[in-house]
Design an enzyme around this catalytic site. Structure first.
Site, PDB file in Angstrom:
ATOM      1  N   VAL A 101       0.850  -1.183   0.000  1.00 28.62           N
ATOM      2  CA  VAL A 101       0.000   0.000   0.000  1.00 28.62           C
ATOM      3  C   VAL A 101       0.891   1.240   0.000  1.00 28.62           C
ATOM      4  CG1 VAL A 101      -1.779   1.303   1.229  1.00 28.62           C
ATOM      5  CG2 VAL A 101      -1.819  -1.191   1.281  1.00 28.62           C
ATOM      6  N   GLY A 102       0.621   2.161  -0.930  1.00 26.99           N
ATOM      7  CA  GLY A 102       1.348   3.415  -0.977  1.00 26.99           C
ATOM      8  C   GLY A 102       0.402   4.576  -0.770  1.00 26.99           C
ATOM      9  N   LYS A 103       0.946   5.791  -0.855  1.00 31.67           N
ATOM     10  CA  LYS A 103       0.122   6.989  -0.696  1.00 31.67           C
ATOM     11  C   LYS A 103      -0.932   7.071  -1.784  1.00 31.67           C
ATOM     12  CE  LYS A 103       3.565   9.866  -0.877  1.00 31.67           C
ATOM     13  NZ  LYS A 103       4.721   8.941  -0.947  1.00 31.67           N
ATOM     14  N   GLU A 104      -0.609   6.574  -2.971  1.00 29.80           N
ATOM     15  CA  GLU A 104      -1.511   6.723  -4.109  1.00 29.80           C
ATOM     16  C   GLU A 104      -1.680   5.420  -4.874  1.00 29.80           C
ATOM     17  OE1 GLU A 104       0.011   9.925  -6.442  1.00 29.80           O
ATOM     18  OE2 GLU A 104      -0.407  11.450  -4.931  1.00 29.80           O
ATOM     19  N   LYS A 119      -1.200  -3.267  -9.944  1.00 24.57           N
ATOM     20  CA  LYS A 119      -1.067  -2.020  -9.194  1.00 24.57           C
ATOM     21  C   LYS A 119      -2.238  -1.115  -9.540  1.00 24.57           C
ATOM     22  CE  LYS A 119       2.053   1.780  -8.096  1.00 24.57           C
ATOM     23  NZ  LYS A 119       3.428   2.330  -8.251  1.00 24.57           N
ATOM     24  N   VAL A 186       7.806  -9.391  -8.733  1.00 23.34           N
ATOM     25  CA  VAL A 186       9.196  -9.160  -8.338  1.00 23.34           C
ATOM     26  C   VAL A 186       9.443  -9.841  -7.001  1.00 23.34           C
ATOM     27  CG1 VAL A 186      10.868  -7.411  -7.642  1.00 23.34           C
ATOM     28  CG2 VAL A 186       9.394  -6.999  -9.608  1.00 23.34           C
ATOM     29  N   ASP A 222      11.330   9.862  -7.422  1.00 25.92           N
ATOM     30  CA  ASP A 222      10.778   9.546  -6.100  1.00 25.92           C
ATOM     31  C   ASP A 222      11.530   8.362  -5.500  1.00 25.92           C
ATOM     32  OD1 ASP A 222       9.005   9.880  -3.928  1.00 25.92           O
ATOM     33  OD2 ASP A 222       7.672   8.327  -4.693  1.00 25.92           O
ATOM     34  N   ASN A 227      11.164   2.153  -2.429  1.00 28.96           N
ATOM     35  CA  ASN A 227      10.737   1.661  -3.740  1.00 28.96           C
ATOM     36  C   ASN A 227      11.884   1.006  -4.504  1.00 28.96           C
ATOM     37  OD1 ASN A 227      11.972   4.141  -4.423  1.00 28.96           O
ATOM     38  ND2 ASN A 227       9.968   5.153  -4.374  1.00 28.96           N
ATOM     39  N   ASP A 239       7.867   1.594  -8.697  1.00 31.66           N
ATOM     40  CA  ASP A 239       7.080   2.820  -8.443  1.00 31.66           C
ATOM     41  C   ASP A 239       7.573   3.995  -9.288  1.00 31.66           C
ATOM     42  OD1 ASP A 239       5.593   1.424  -6.629  1.00 31.66           O
ATOM     43  OD2 ASP A 239       6.680   2.153  -4.880  1.00 31.66           O
TER      44      ASP A 239
END
Length: 285
Positions: A101-104, A119, A186, A222, A227, A239
């Site tokens: 889970v990421g910010k977006e 994703k 991956v 980023d 990542n 990412d």
């Protein structure tokens, strides 16, 4: 979390038509009025009311009265459209467990021709204005609701992976639909969680991959220990939705920031002192 599989399988053709109509109409309307939706779907008033009711019960569609009465997709509805298309194409056969889970974004394991990763890009209300400011692909003005922001984010990442693979160690892009990127699985763990036996070798490999991406005209923009994936054999840079071209006026500054983020991690965790200037020279040289 994406809508349950049984919901997707149970959808009637009319309900899929309503979801697709909302997707189209949200390019012009923040909330789609009932009469406009009725005209677009060619359903009777009673049929449309029934289908919208079912979609709302499955949390695929939302109704609002302010600033005016209308309907809009929520993430479950958009997920459903993407998953339906990917399933019909044969790209995805089953959706598995949540693995990140990421910010977006949310990342799930799935099954296609073997294990794959899905994703789901989620540029939501809280991050929407931030994304508009930070990302060159976001329009500065006009109507760009979250579904199109998420779609653009996914397309950016897919473009980067397509450009870089296999010259750079990134996941293989398999397919793209709406806001969902399907890519190869991956192995390994996140660099932030790994305990490396030969950290200096891994750092050199990371810098080599950053340099290979740079030679392909791309800066990650980023990059950090969060990542990068590693296992006993190699590392992968993941990412990529925020990448920028090396021709961008801020590219060199952003590249230095990416590299410094990585160097700081190896300095803190492993005591490796690597001068930023030397690392930058290694990447761009």
């Amino acid at each position: 979390m994406p809508v349950p599989a049984e919901y997707v399988r149970s959808l009637h053709a009319y309900e899929l038509a309503v979801l697709r109509a909302l997707e189209r109409l949200m390019r012009r309307h923040q909330w789609v009025p009932f009469d406009i939706l009725k005209s677009a779907t060619h359903l009777s008033e009673s049929e449309l009311n029934y289908r919208i009711g079912r979609l709302m019960s499955m949390d695929m569609v939302r109704f609002e009265k302010v600033p005016y009465e209308g309907y809009a997709l929520v993430f479950n509805g958009y997920d459903t459209l993407a998953l339906t298309t990917l399933t019909r194409k044969g790209t995805v056969q089953a959706l598995g467990c949540l693995i990140g889970v990421g910010k977006e974004s949310e990342v799930y394991e799935g099954m296609g021709l073997g294990v794959v990763v899905l994703k789901f890009h989620r540029v939501g209300q809280r991050s929407f204005q931030s994304a508009r400011l930070k990302r060159g692909y976001m329009p500065e003005a006009g109507h760009c609701p979250w579904i199109f922001a998420s779609n653009l984010s996914a397309r950016m990442e897919h473009e980067a992976l397509t450009t870089l693979h296999p010259a750079v160690s990134v996941p293989l892009p398999i397919d793209l639909n709406r806001h969902v990127v399907v890519m190869s699985f991956v192995p390994g763990v996140n660099l932030s969680q790994a305990v490396l036996e030969e950290p200096g070798t891994v750092l050199d490999e990371i810098l080599q991959n950053v340099g290979a991406a740079y030679r392909h005209g791309i800066v990650h923009a980023d990059l950090s220990e969060y990542n990068i994936m590693v296992d006993e054999e190699q590392c992968w840079l993941i990412d990529w939705p925020q990448w920028m071209e090396t021709a961008h006026p801020n590219a060199d500054e952003i590249l230095r920031r990416d590299i410094e983020n990585v160097l700081q991690h190896f300095r803190r965790k492993y005591g490796i002192a690597y001068a930023l200037g030397d690392a930058v020279d290694q990447v761009v040289g």
